[in-house]
Design a protein around this motif. Structure first.
Motif, short mmCIF file in Angstrom:
data_model
loop_
_atom_site.label_atom_id
_atom_site.label_comp_id
_atom_site.label_asym_id
_atom_site.label_seq_id
_atom_site.Cartn_x
_atom_site.Cartn_y
_atom_site.Cartn_z
N LEU A 2 -3.37 -7.37 4.72
CA LEU A 2 -4.27 -6.54 3.75
C LEU A 2 -3.83 -6.35 2.29
CD1 LEU A 2 -6.72 -4.71 4.01
CD2 LEU A 2 -5.25 -3.00 4.87
N LEU A 3 -2.60 -6.25 2.31
CA LEU A 3 -1.98 -5.90 0.89
C LEU A 3 -0.75 -6.87 0.62
CD1 LEU A 3 -1.47 -4.01 -1.76
CD2 LEU A 3 0.27 -2.71 -0.50
N GLU A 4 -0.50 -7.72 -0.12
CA GLU A 4 0.62 -8.25 -0.70
C GLU A 4 1.01 -7.92 -1.94
OE1 GLU A 4 2.11 -12.99 -0.51
OE2 GLU A 4 -0.25 -12.50 -0.72
N VAL A 5 2.29 -7.42 -2.33
CA VAL A 5 2.80 -7.41 -3.53
C VAL A 5 3.81 -8.45 -3.60
CG1 VAL A 5 4.36 -5.89 -5.05
CG2 VAL A 5 2.53 -4.97 -3.52
N ARG A 6 3.72 -9.54 -4.95
CA ARG A 6 4.47 -10.59 -4.93
C ARG A 6 5.03 -10.35 -6.31
NH1 ARG A 6 1.16 -15.79 -4.21
NH2 ARG A 6 1.04 -14.96 -2.02
N GLU A 7 6.50 -10.65 -6.07
CA GLU A 7 7.47 -10.53 -7.30
C GLU A 7 7.12 -9.73 -8.30
OE1 GLU A 7 10.17 -12.39 -7.48
OE2 GLU A 7 9.99 -13.20 -5.64
N ALA A 8 6.81 -8.60 -8.06
CA ALA A 8 6.28 -7.44 -9.06
C ALA A 8 7.46 -6.95 -9.74
CB ALA A 8 5.71 -6.41 -8.21
N ARG A 9 7.33 -6.92 -10.95
CA ARG A 9 8.27 -6.35 -12.25
C ARG A 9 7.52 -5.38 -12.88
NH1 ARG A 9 13.07 -8.98 -12.50
NH2 ARG A 9 13.23 -10.92 -11.43
N LYS A 52 -0.30 2.01 -12.95
CA LYS A 52 0.87 1.66 -13.91
C LYS A 52 0.67 0.08 -14.01
CE LYS A 52 4.93 1.77 -15.91
NZ LYS A 52 4.73 2.11 -17.42
N THR A 53 0.88 -0.56 -14.93
CA THR A 53 0.56 -2.12 -15.16
C THR A 53 1.91 -2.80 -14.84
OG1 THR A 53 -0.89 -1.40 -17.13
CG2 THR A 53 -0.17 -3.72 -16.86
N LEU A 54 1.81 -4.01 -14.26
CA LEU A 54 2.84 -4.84 -13.89
C LEU A 54 3.28 -5.61 -15.16
CD1 LEU A 54 1.90 -6.60 -10.73
CD2 LEU A 54 3.05 -4.52 -10.80
N ALA A 55 4.76 -5.84 -15.49
CA ALA A 55 5.03 -6.84 -16.28
C ALA A 55 4.64 -7.95 -15.83
CB ALA A 55 6.55 -6.21 -16.65
N SER A 56 5.02 -8.18 -14.88
CA SER A 56 4.82 -9.59 -13.96
C SER A 56 4.53 -9.60 -12.68
CB SER A 56 6.12 -10.71 -14.33
OG SER A 56 7.10 -10.33 -13.83
N GLY A 57 4.22 -10.63 -12.06
CA GLY A 57 3.88 -10.54 -10.72
C GLY A 57 2.39 -10.46 -10.31
N SER A 58 2.08 -10.10 -9.03
CA SER A 58 0.82 -9.74 -8.69
C SER A 58 0.39 -9.13 -7.43
CB SER A 58 -0.12 -11.29 -8.27
OG SER A 58 0.74 -11.97 -7.20
N ILE A 59 -0.73 -8.28 -7.50
CA ILE A 59 -1.00 -7.57 -6.04
C ILE A 59 -2.35 -7.97 -5.70
CG2 ILE A 59 -1.23 -5.31 -5.38
CD1 ILE A 59 0.32 -4.23 -7.91
N ASN A 60 -2.33 -8.36 -4.33
CA ASN A 60 -3.58 -8.77 -3.75
C ASN A 60 -3.92 -7.90 -2.74
OD1 ASN A 60 -4.53 -11.74 -4.88
ND2 ASN A 60 -2.36 -11.65 -4.80
N PHE A 61 -5.34 -7.34 -2.71
CA PHE A 61 -5.79 -6.34 -1.46
C PHE A 61 -6.88 -7.14 -1.08
CE2 PHE A 61 -8.41 -2.85 -0.21
CZ PHE A 61 -7.74 -2.41 0.97
N ASP A 62 -6.96 -7.29 0.31
CA ASP A 62 -8.09 -7.66 1.13
C ASP A 62 -8.65 -9.03 0.58
OD1 ASP A 62 -9.64 -7.40 3.15
OD2 ASP A 62 -11.09 -6.15 2.38
N GLY A 63 -7.65 -9.93 0.16
CA GLY A 63 -8.15 -11.12 -0.51
C GLY A 63 -8.57 -11.17 -1.87
N ARG A 64 -8.22 -9.98 -2.37
CA ARG A 64 -8.63 -9.99 -3.97
C ARG A 64 -7.47 -9.59 -4.94
NH1 ARG A 64 -13.88 -6.69 -6.16
NH2 ARG A 64 -13.38 -6.51 -8.39
#
Length: 235
Positions: A2-9, A52-64
């Motif tokens: 459902l939720l994926e946080v990837r390499e979030a800075r 809050k804004t990410l400096a880098s990385g990504s956040i995906n929720f429910d395929g988006r």
């Protein structure tokens, strides 16, 4: 998932407070995020909900992909956020606070049904519905904060320190409430200083320290890990 946080800075000014973390939450799952004060737990939740804004990385929720989206759009997609400190609209009644939780919805009939459902689920709120939110006890305010978030019909609830400042009997009530939310099919990402409670409720957990994940896995297994017990569970 459902939720994926990837390499979030994530940075505040020049300081990097979250340093490339990755985590995920599956459907119908309770995941705990534990660690000391200042580890970056609240900042992580704020990034997921668009505050809050990410400096880098990504956040995906429910395929988006949602990082960079406005907070109200993320609410529309199904992410609810119960912030640290509960944040009541103090000058409004309990019932009006609940209605504010559905401010993006247009289905009046459904909103009325959900209001009644919240009163059935939290009877104390029904008896206090005409009172100002500021007149509620800490535990009652926490119930209202959760009920208000549920009014948006989320798929995922981010909960930030729900037991903070509550009497032990209310901590037990909050734990029961989180269990029931999970049992209803809503996923939960729980930030909690009470690590024993969090690990007792969660399916999986991440341990965050100085902006980095230093341990993760099955919550019950982490509760028995000697390092985790020594550093976070008082063992």
């Amino acid at each position: 998932m459902l939720l994926e946080v990837r390499e979030a800075r994530i940075r505040y000014a020049k300081a990097e407070v979250v340093k490339g973390i990755s985590l995920h939450v599956d459907e119908r799952e309770i995941v705990a995020l534990i660690g000391p004060n200042g580890a970056g737990k609240t900042t992580t939740l704020r990034a997921i909900s668009g505050l809050k804004t990410l400096a880098s990385g990504s956040i995906n929720f429910d395929g988006r992909r949602i990082d960079g989206s406005p907070a109200h759009e993320i609410v529309k997609l199904g992410v609810g956020h119960v912030p640290e400190g509960r944040v009541m609209i103090a000058g409004m009644s309990v019932s009006d606070n609940l209605r504010m939780g559905a401010y993006l919805r247009k289905d009046r009939g459904g909103i009325s049904e959900d209001m009644q459902r919240m009163y059935e689920h939290f009877p104390i709120l029904k008896s206090r519905r005409k009172q100002l939110a500021s007149s509620l006890s800490g535990g009652e305010q926490q119930m209202l904060a959760v009920a208000r978030t549920l009014m948006s019909r989320p798929k995922l609830i981010l909960m930030d320190e729900p037991s903070m400042g509550l009497a032990p009997i209310m901590v037990e009530e909050v734990a029961r409430m989180i269990q029931e939310i999970g049992a209803s099919g809503i996923s939960v990402l729980l930030v909690e200083q009470n690590a024993n409670m969090a690990l007792g409720l969660a399916n999986r957990a991440y341990v965050l320290e100085v902006g980095e994940i230093c341990a993760c896995g099955n919550a019950a297994s982490l509760a028995e890990d000697e390092t985790v017990k020594r550093c976070y569970l008082g063992g």
